[in-house]
Design a protein around this motif. Structure first.
Motif, PDB file in Angstrom:
ATOM      1  N   VAL A 265       0.832  -1.205   0.000  1.00  0.00           N
ATOM      2  CA  VAL A 265       0.000   0.000   0.000  1.00  0.00           C
ATOM      3  C   VAL A 265       0.865   1.253   0.000  1.00  0.00           C
ATOM      4  O   VAL A 265       0.608   2.213  -0.732  1.00  0.00           O
ATOM      5  N   VAL A 266       1.915   1.251   0.816  1.00  0.00           N
ATOM      6  CA  VAL A 266       2.824   2.404   0.866  1.00  0.00           C
ATOM      7  C   VAL A 266       3.434   2.654  -0.508  1.00  0.00           C
ATOM      8  O   VAL A 266       3.479   3.792  -0.993  1.00  0.00           O
ATOM      9  N   GLU A 267       3.915   1.585  -1.157  1.00  0.00           N
ATOM     10  CA  GLU A 267       4.512   1.726  -2.484  1.00  0.00           C
ATOM     11  C   GLU A 267       3.510   2.263  -3.496  1.00  0.00           C
ATOM     12  O   GLU A 267       3.832   3.117  -4.331  1.00  0.00           O
ATOM     13  N   ALA A 268       2.283   1.763  -3.432  1.00  0.00           N
ATOM     14  CA  ALA A 268       1.260   2.208  -4.374  1.00  0.00           C
ATOM     15  C   ALA A 268       0.924   3.679  -4.167  1.00  0.00           C
ATOM     16  O   ALA A 268       0.758   4.432  -5.132  1.00  0.00           O
ATOM     17  N   LEU A 269       0.806   4.107  -2.921  1.00  0.00           N
ATOM     18  CA  LEU A 269       0.509   5.514  -2.636  1.00  0.00           C
ATOM     19  C   LEU A 269       1.644   6.414  -3.110  1.00  0.00           C
ATOM     20  O   LEU A 269       1.400   7.475  -3.698  1.00  0.00           O
ATOM     21  N   GLU A 270       2.888   5.995  -2.865  1.00  0.00           N
ATOM     22  CA  GLU A 270       4.032   6.768  -3.356  1.00  0.00           C
ATOM     23  C   GLU A 270       4.010   6.852  -4.873  1.00  0.00           C
ATOM     24  O   GLU A 270       4.270   7.902  -5.461  1.00  0.00           O
ATOM     25  N   GLY A 271       3.714   5.727  -5.520  1.00  0.00           N
ATOM     26  CA  GLY A 271       3.748   5.685  -6.979  1.00  0.00           C
ATOM     27  C   GLY A 271       2.730   6.592  -7.633  1.00  0.00           C
ATOM     28  O   GLY A 271       2.973   7.122  -8.710  1.00  0.00           O
ATOM     29  N   GLU A 272       1.580   6.750  -6.999  1.00  0.00           N
ATOM     30  CA  GLU A 272       0.568   7.614  -7.598  1.00  0.00           C
ATOM     31  C   GLU A 272       0.720   9.065  -7.142  1.00  0.00           C
ATOM     32  O   GLU A 272      -0.096   9.922  -7.482  1.00  0.00           O
ATOM     33  N   GLY A 273       1.785   9.359  -6.374  1.00  0.00           N
ATOM     34  CA  GLY A 273       2.042  10.736  -5.951  1.00  0.00           C
ATOM     35  C   GLY A 273       1.303  11.152  -4.705  1.00  0.00           C
ATOM     36  O   GLY A 273       1.327  12.335  -4.333  1.00  0.00           O
ATOM     37  N   ASP A 274       0.629  10.212  -4.043  1.00  0.00           N
ATOM     38  CA  ASP A 274      -0.085  10.546  -2.806  1.00  0.00           C
ATOM     39  C   ASP A 274       0.886  10.427  -1.631  1.00  0.00           C
ATOM     40  O   ASP A 274       0.793   9.505  -0.807  1.00  0.00           O
ATOM     41  N   PHE A 275       1.847  11.365  -1.569  1.00  0.00           N
ATOM     42  CA  PHE A 275       2.866  11.298  -0.525  1.00  0.00           C
ATOM     43  C   PHE A 275       2.269  11.534   0.859  1.00  0.00           C
ATOM     44  O   PHE A 275       2.736  10.979   1.851  1.00  0.00           O
ATOM     45  N   LYS A 276       1.243  12.366   0.933  1.00  0.00           N
ATOM     46  CA  LYS A 276       0.590  12.601   2.226  1.00  0.00           C
ATOM     47  C   LYS A 276      -0.019  11.304   2.758  1.00  0.00           C
ATOM     48  O   LYS A 276       0.102  10.980   3.939  1.00  0.00           O
ATOM     49  N   GLY A 277      -0.653  10.556   1.857  1.00  0.00           N
ATOM     50  CA  GLY A 277      -1.233   9.287   2.272  1.00  0.00           C
ATOM     51  C   GLY A 277      -0.172   8.286   2.676  1.00  0.00           C
ATOM     52  O   GLY A 277      -0.335   7.537   3.643  1.00  0.00           O
ATOM     53  N   ALA A 278       0.951   8.247   1.930  1.00  0.00           N
ATOM     54  CA  ALA A 278       2.034   7.324   2.251  1.00  0.00           C
ATOM     55  C   ALA A 278       2.669   7.675   3.587  1.00  0.00           C
ATOM     56  O   ALA A 278       2.969   6.792   4.399  1.00  0.00           O
TER      57      ALA A 278
END
Length: 453
Positions: A265-278
């Motif tokens: 999940v962390v990798e996916a959030l980073e990949g889509e640019g959702d750094f706040k979520g990550a």
């Protein structure tokens, strides 16, 4: 990164026979990636599934432990044996790699274990599509080898397209009754295949408007149970299997798999640019580790809390919040491996190149070894300090000693360009020959290497 693409063949959608087994319904649950909740759930209160799950708004895959006993399969999966589903592969990147490739009819598992990924991809596809069809559990193993080989060869668009043939790997279609557990069902797909497909379908295609942009992991736009939603589905199953486990060893296995989903999940959030979520995800993981005392050790032999903090430091550095990175860094024990590297990274962000050099020298003296990553970091420091020739000499020494990875190759090729001398192309071609000589055409490095030719 460069991606090898080919024309996509037209794929006729398959039809499936509806299973007469009544699969358990699903509904979304609170915190399926929370290990604390996973440990405290009694088997009598396990949540059902939700068939209408909507996804919320980054060495590739390694194989987790396989299931001890292949689950039963009572579904029609003959559609996976169609030759139309499997692409013709581009030739190996280097001629020497083709010369060393054995017969594609060799054992795919042996070829994959020996890092001969091109031949493994060919052999697995051949075994899948040649009559008689393999047994289901063997077919799934071959499919995993095929997709993992394509990934290792850096043929991500091909791997993604072929993974889509499975459609939603978390759907009720793949669920079958458990022979040892009345009233429950299980997924007939092996865990490692589901995890790999979920990761592949989390990759998003490059944005044509961004120069040099490559395939990256994110929320996924191709459906089929990829992206953040797919990892949550996997985590839900890990919770269920943990509660049903009868031995401590089995419980430990599913607990580790739940953690793997959290990292996905962390990798996916980073990949889509959702750094706040990550960041929020990692901070929550750190908090839960604190509540448990942070004493658990993962597969890598390090405390899970320290592993999470290290990732959080890197993420804060990536988004430019150096102060937050330094605060998290202070929470990592001094003797944790890799801490000094992170300290050096923070100094880089602050432009303290001499301080980085002193720290790198201290690391080499303390460890008593010349680590490839340390030398690459030191070479980058030398470049920014204006010592380009020294930087090139340092990286070339790695090649001469046979300690080559794609970062070393990319950094050397970049330095050749920045030196602005004539004969840059010739120096790069010479580098290719030297690497081939030292590695013997190891596809795991060469296929991902960027010589910038």
């Amino acid at each position: 990164m460069d991606i090898v693409t080919t024309d996509k063949p037209s794929i006729k959608r398959h039809s499936r026979e509806v299973s007469h087994h009544k699969a358990s319904l699903r509904r979304s649950t609170k915190g399926p990636l929370d290990i604390v909740d996973l440990l405290s759930i009694p088997s009598s209160s396990l949540p059902p599934q939700d068939t209408n799950f909507s996804p919320p708004s980054t060495p590739l895959p390694t194989s987790p432990p396989t299931n001890p006993v292949p689950p039963p399969t009572q579904i029609d999966i003959t559609f996976l044996t169609s030759p139309k589903l499997y692409h013709t592969l581009p030739p190996p990147l280097f001629a020497s790699s083709a010369l060393r490739s054995p017969n594609p009819t060799s054992n795919p598992s042996t070829l994959f274990a020996s890092k001969n990924y091109h031949a493994a991809a060919l052999a697995s596809a051949s075994a899948i599509t040649t009559p008689p069809s393999p047994l289901p559990h063997h077919l799934f193993e071959l499919l995993h080898i095929r997709l993992a080989s394509l990934t290792q060869l850096h043929h991500l668009p091909l791997a993604i397209e072929e993974a889509r043939a499975l459609e939603d790997v978390h759907s009720a279609f793949y669920r079958v009754p458990r022979p040892d557990d009345n009233g429950y069902d299980t997924c007939s797909l092996p865990w490692k295949l589901r995890m790999l497909v979920t990761r592949l379908l989390a990759y998003t295609p490059p944005d044509p408007g961004r120069a040099g942009d490559g395939v990256r992991i994110g929320a996924g736009g191709g459906g089929g149970g990829g992206g953040v939603a797919g990892f949550y589905e996997l985590a839900r199953d890990a919770r269920v299997e943990f509660a049903r486990a009868r031995s401590e060893e089995e419980k430990g296995l599913w607990k580790e798999r739940a953690r793997e989903c959290a990292w996905g999940v962390v990798e996916a959030l980073e990949g889509e640019g959702d750094f706040k979520g990550a960041v929020g995800m990692l901070k929550g993981m750190v908090k839960r580790e604190k509540n448990r005392g942070g004493g658990e050790v993962g597969r890598g032999g390090e405390g899970e809390g320290d592993r999470t903090r290290r990732r959080l430091v890197l993420l804060y550095v990536r988004v430019g919040d150096v102060d937050a990175a330094r605060m998290v860094l202070e929470e990592i024990d001094r003797d944790v491996e890799g801490r000094e590297v992170l300290e050096g990274l923070v100094k880089v962000c602050l432009g303290d190149w001499e301080g980085v050099g002193d720290r790198a020298a201290g690391q080499r003296q303390a460890t008593g070894r010349e680590d490839t990553n340390l030398k690459n970091n030191d070479a980058v420091r030398m470049f920014y300090a204006g010592k380009i020739e020294e930087s090139v000499t340092l990286l070339e020494s790695l090649v001469e000693n046979g300690r080559v990875d794609r970062e070393t190759i990319f950094n050397l090729a970049t330095l050749f360009e920045l030196m602005g001398e004539r004969g840059v192309k010739e120096r790069k071609e010479e580098l290719v020959e030297r690497v081939l000589e030292k590695l013997g055409g190891d596809e795991s490095v060469l296929a991902k290497a960027d010589f910038k030719l």
